[in-house]
Scaffold this motif. Sequence first.
Motif, short mmCIF file in Angstrom:
data_model
loop_
_atom_site.label_atom_id
_atom_site.label_comp_id
_atom_site.label_asym_id
_atom_site.label_seq_id
_atom_site.Cartn_x
_atom_site.Cartn_y
_atom_site.Cartn_z
N ARG A 107 -54.98 13.65 -25.11
CA ARG A 107 -55.75 14.20 -26.04
C ARG A 107 -55.49 15.93 -26.07
O ARG A 107 -55.38 16.53 -27.05
N PHE A 108 -55.79 16.41 -24.78
CA PHE A 108 -55.72 17.72 -24.61
C PHE A 108 -55.14 17.74 -23.32
O PHE A 108 -55.38 16.95 -22.40
N THR A 109 -54.80 19.05 -23.10
CA THR A 109 -54.53 19.53 -21.50
C THR A 109 -55.30 20.62 -21.05
O THR A 109 -55.52 21.62 -21.52
N ARG A 110 -55.18 20.38 -19.76
CA ARG A 110 -56.02 21.57 -19.08
C ARG A 110 -54.81 22.60 -18.30
O ARG A 110 -55.34 23.58 -17.83
N LEU A 111 -53.55 22.17 -18.26
CA LEU A 111 -52.53 23.04 -17.82
C LEU A 111 -52.13 24.00 -18.68
O LEU A 111 -52.06 23.60 -19.97
N THR A 114 -53.45 34.93 -26.01
CA THR A 114 -53.51 35.43 -24.81
C THR A 114 -53.69 34.64 -23.62
O THR A 114 -53.54 35.19 -22.35
N THR A 115 -54.26 33.55 -23.90
CA THR A 115 -54.49 32.65 -22.58
C THR A 115 -53.17 31.84 -22.13
O THR A 115 -53.01 31.69 -20.94
N ASP A 116 -52.62 31.47 -23.19
CA ASP A 116 -51.22 30.62 -22.68
C ASP A 116 -50.30 30.81 -23.78
O ASP A 116 -50.11 30.29 -24.73
N PRO A 117 -49.68 31.91 -23.42
CA PRO A 117 -48.52 32.37 -24.58
C PRO A 117 -47.49 31.46 -24.73
O PRO A 117 -46.75 31.54 -25.86
N GLU A 118 -47.20 30.21 -23.99
CA GLU A 118 -46.24 29.37 -24.53
C GLU A 118 -46.39 28.35 -25.47
O GLU A 118 -45.74 27.63 -25.61
N CYS A 119 -47.75 28.15 -25.47
CA CYS A 119 -48.23 27.12 -26.62
C CYS A 119 -47.74 27.63 -28.04
O CYS A 119 -47.47 28.81 -28.16
N GLY A 120 -48.12 27.12 -29.17
CA GLY A 120 -47.95 27.48 -30.46
C GLY A 120 -49.14 27.16 -31.35
O GLY A 120 -49.87 26.21 -31.18
N GLY A 161 -43.28 12.90 -33.43
CA GLY A 161 -43.96 13.85 -32.76
C GLY A 161 -45.49 13.61 -32.50
O GLY A 161 -46.15 13.55 -33.79
N THR A 162 -46.32 14.24 -31.82
CA THR A 162 -47.82 14.52 -31.69
C THR A 162 -48.10 15.59 -31.21
O THR A 162 -47.25 16.05 -30.12
N HIS A 163 -49.17 16.16 -31.58
CA HIS A 163 -49.86 17.24 -30.91
C HIS A 163 -50.82 17.05 -29.96
O HIS A 163 -51.75 16.28 -29.97
N ARG A 164 -50.77 17.84 -28.98
CA ARG A 164 -51.90 17.99 -27.84
C ARG A 164 -52.37 19.08 -27.67
O ARG A 164 -51.73 20.20 -27.44
N LYS A 165 -53.61 19.31 -27.85
CA LYS A 165 -54.37 20.56 -27.73
C LYS A 165 -54.27 21.10 -26.59
O LYS A 165 -54.36 20.79 -25.61
N ALA A 166 -53.93 22.57 -26.61
CA ALA A 166 -53.61 23.48 -25.50
C ALA A 166 -54.98 24.07 -24.95
O ALA A 166 -56.04 23.84 -25.44
N SER A 167 -55.16 24.50 -23.44
CA SER A 167 -56.07 24.87 -23.04
C SER A 167 -56.12 26.37 -23.50
O SER A 167 -55.80 27.33 -22.45
N ALA A 168 -56.51 26.93 -24.61
CA ALA A 168 -56.37 28.10 -25.03
C ALA A 168 -57.36 28.16 -26.37
O ALA A 168 -57.59 27.40 -27.32
N ASN A 169 -58.16 29.23 -26.38
CA ASN A 169 -58.93 29.56 -27.43
C ASN A 169 -58.29 30.14 -28.65
O ASN A 169 -57.60 31.16 -28.35
N SER A 170 -58.45 29.50 -29.81
CA SER A 170 -57.60 29.83 -31.17
C SER A 170 -58.15 31.23 -31.55
O SER A 170 -57.31 32.19 -32.16
N LEU A 202 -45.07 25.52 -20.61
CA LEU A 202 -44.06 24.47 -20.83
C LEU A 202 -43.95 23.57 -19.90
O LEU A 202 -43.81 22.28 -20.01
N GLN A 203 -43.54 24.40 -18.61
CA GLN A 203 -42.81 23.35 -17.62
C GLN A 203 -44.22 22.50 -16.92
O GLN A 203 -43.70 21.35 -16.67
N LYS A 204 -45.08 22.98 -16.78
CA LYS A 204 -46.24 22.11 -16.20
C LYS A 204 -46.61 20.96 -17.21
O LYS A 204 -46.71 20.03 -16.79
N ASN A 205 -46.65 21.37 -18.41
CA ASN A 205 -46.86 20.36 -19.46
C ASN A 205 -45.79 19.24 -19.66
O ASN A 205 -46.08 18.26 -20.12
N GLN A 206 -44.68 19.66 -19.38
CA GLN A 206 -43.40 18.73 -19.55
C GLN A 206 -43.55 17.80 -18.28
O GLN A 206 -43.47 16.66 -18.38
N HIS A 207 -43.86 18.69 -16.96
CA HIS A 207 -44.05 17.55 -15.94
C HIS A 207 -45.21 16.67 -16.11
O HIS A 207 -44.95 15.36 -15.68
N GLU A 208 -46.40 17.15 -16.61
CA GLU A 208 -47.43 16.21 -16.71
C GLU A 208 -47.22 14.98 -17.92
O GLU A 208 -47.38 13.94 -17.76
N SER A 209 -46.62 15.30 -18.86
CA SER A 209 -46.20 14.30 -20.01
C SER A 209 -45.28 13.21 -19.32
O SER A 209 -45.43 12.04 -19.76
#
Length: 467
Positions: free
Chosen positions: A431-435, A224-230, A150-159, A438-445
């Motif tokens: 390295r990171f995603t602008r989407l 609050t930006t992307d609730p589906e990331c972790g 597994g690898t991690h991809r930075k989400a489009s969300a401010n921590s 989960l669904q959009k990131n699954q399709h992009e991957s």
Amino acid sequence: MKMAMTNRANTKFDCIIMSTLDDLVPQNHLVRTLEDTIDWKFIYPLVKSLYSDVGRRSIDPVVLFKMIFINYTFGINSMRKTCEEIKVNMAYRWFLGIDIYEEVPNYSTWSKNYERRYKDSQVFDQIFNHIIRHGIDNGFIDATTVFGDGTHRKASANSRKATDKEVEIVAKTYEKELLDEINEDRIENGKKPFESLTKKEYINDEETGETVELKKTKHIKESTTDPECGLFHKGEKQKCFAYTHMTMCDKYGYVLFNKVAPGNMHDSAIFSEIYEELIHKYVNIKNVCLDAGFNTSPVCHQILSSGRTPFLPYKRPMTKKEFFKKYEYVYDENLDIYICPNEKDLHYVTTNREGYRVYKSSSKDCEGCPYLSKCTKSKKHEKVITRHVWEADKEESNHIRHTDEWKTIYPQRKQTIERVFADAKENHGMRFTRLRGLQKNQHESLIIFSCHNLKKLGLSKQRIGLI
């Protein structure tokens, strides 16, 4: 030798080029390889049901998908920029079948088609699977041994933009099987079986007055930006919101499977969810090669019980410094006891809801033991050791580590799955995603790894003269 300076200040930019588009594209350009590797017409039947039989003509769906392939194959990572590049790049125009005077589709065309047609379809999985099948049918892919990580991809969300949220704990995929195993063990030892793996608690509902079961929950940080990331945090790495990509590839580096999950899920938990789907899709898998993070009793049991062989590395014990390691306590299978370094017995007590058999020493044996300070800090002078009900599967996996086959296969991880991640992050924008979601990131991957596989297929065919 002296040389006079050239001055091209009077260069003319209004020259006329009498040449075809095909002549302007170098013969060794990657787009020629991508075009010749597969027949792109396979996309038409996949999307036919998503279009109407009447109305004005749409943009060719093959052109749309080729645009997204250009986007990720060449690491542009922006559809707006991709459209601008296509306008001036003759090779991209040739690949899309757009002549010099034809207008390039607008950058918003892809996003609108995605939202209206492709978002809820299976077209991304179908494109990915078509390329995989093409590779298998032509003998380029060998799924006998798969390598996963597994690898991690930075989400489009401010921590810093997050809220604390209480969520219900989701049941593990193997929970029913584990409960049956625990209860079988408890019954054999004269214990009462459990109804579930979580201890049920009840409260009175203030509105209805009825007694309801209290659900087990945990607190997490939710973006609050992307609730589906972790929220991902490991070792010295900075905390950030991310998505986890659980990826499987073959020995040649072709990606066979990819699952996107929130970044706060452990790799081994994601693997347990996708394993049955993986072996159903590729029935000829014989060996599964993973890293130390997957060296758990449930994962080992899952692989071995399916008739496959796990190839896992040595995992360092998590024992505190200057204390005895677990392997220094010898387990006697016949007597079902552990023997400590002072040759005293630890006897079975119970099997808990987590699936661990609990063994305890006698306080009388430990009280005057010269090794007490290296064994336990218990005020009762009792040493406790746990053994998972599937611990034998983990031990079997550790025995496999000493075989010649393991020594041949496991070192290939660095040139297979690790190289896949390196290539995807360096060349295909992973390295990171602008989407967001989960669904959009699954399709992009799936598109990213489709680009990865297609490029490998094309270069492999080129090397042996098939194209």
